[in-house]
Write an enzyme that holds these catalytic residues in place. Structure first.
Site, PDB file in Angstrom:
ATOM      1  N   THR A   1       0.860  -1.174   0.000  1.00 12.06           N
ATOM      2  CA  THR A   1       0.000   0.000   0.000  1.00 12.06           C
ATOM      3  C   THR A   1       0.898   1.225   0.000  1.00 12.06           C
ATOM      4  O   THR A   1       1.995   1.182   0.564  1.00 12.06           O
ATOM      5  CB  THR A   1      -0.916   0.029   1.240  1.00 12.06           C
TER       6      THR A   1
ATOM      7  N   CYS B   1      -2.087   5.122  -5.315  1.00 15.98           N
ATOM      8  CA  CYS B   1      -2.821   4.244  -4.406  1.00 15.98           C
ATOM      9  C   CYS B   1      -2.927   2.913  -5.128  1.00 15.98           C
ATOM     10  O   CYS B   1      -3.269   2.880  -6.325  1.00 15.98           O
ATOM     11  CB  CYS B   1      -4.199   4.813  -4.085  1.00 15.98           C
TER      12      CYS B   1
END
Length: 230
Positions: free
Chosen positions: A83, A197
């Site tokens: 992430t 992202c």
């Protein structure tokens, strides 16, 4: 082949993409029935998201540091946080163990510099777009001028990530919103756009942009594959 520890689950949709891409990459390089040697600890994202919203980053970092120590004890030879946003606590994770961390911003910054670009747009969670842990690293280590959308568009980008993409929901309407926002960044001088992202790759790809897109999931996977195969 080395053994890579993955801190995942943030969200599970992007972690699944990491797992698929890492195994495909190793199979391409090694051939036959080869697959990636991975240890995956998938956290409960609902718990992490509460800490994000309340600004309890120290506690979030403590939890991921505990995960890192567990992966080290299990035999991992390196770490990957699957992430972008949780690289805000990367220093806590690195300090918790003796394993090298494959930092997503470093892999991304190197890829952008290799492409010869300096002014770059960033789409990500509000935390990543608005705080300095990611943008600052790209600026200081790689000399990049990072542009982000205006406040209403940052809110839209963030909403789509958490309300849709993290839940595996992909809609044409949201794709159109991202296309418009990317075009706005290009109009402000962005020579490329970071999909900052790991869920965004589920929504848009190079066909949706007039400038190069830097898919952080793909870039991170490439760095991880290099690590795995030495």
């Amino acid at each position: 082949m080395k053994l890579l520890g993955i801190i995942g689950g943030m969200s599970w949709t992007s972690t699944a993409e990491y797992y698929r891409r890492l195994n495909e990459a190793v199979a391409r390089e090694r051939g036959g029935l080869s697959s990636a040697r991975l240890l995956l600890h998938s956290v409960d994202f609902a718990e992490i998201e509460v800490l994000q919203k309340s600004g309890e980053w120290e506690e979030a970092g403590r939890q991921l540091a505990d995960v890192a120590r567990g992966l080290e004890r299990a035999g991992a030879e390196g770490l990957l946080i699957a992430t972008n946003t949780m690289h805000k606590v990367a220093s806590q994770v690195e300090a918790a163990c003796d394993l090298p961390l494959l930092h997503i911003a470093d892999a991304t910054g190197a890829a952008i510099r290799a492409a010869g670009l300096r002014k770059i747009g960033l789409l990500a969670t509000a935390f990543t777009m608005e705080q300095d842990f990611y943008r600052g690293r790209l600026a200081q280590k790689y000399g990049l001028d990072v542009l982000v959308p205006d406040a209403p568009d940052r809110a839209e980008v963030h909403r789509i990530i958490y309300d849709q993409l993290c839940r595996g929901v992909v809609t044409d309407g949201s794709r159109d919103i991202y296309r418009r926002i990317m075009a706005d960044l290009v109009g402000r001088g962005a020579e490329g756009v970071i999909l900052g992202c790991t869920e965004i790759t589920l929504l848009v790809n190079q066909n949706d942009s007039s400038v190069p897109l830097f898919d952080t999931t793909a870039i991170h996977v490439e760095a991880a594959t290099d690590f795995l195969l030495g």
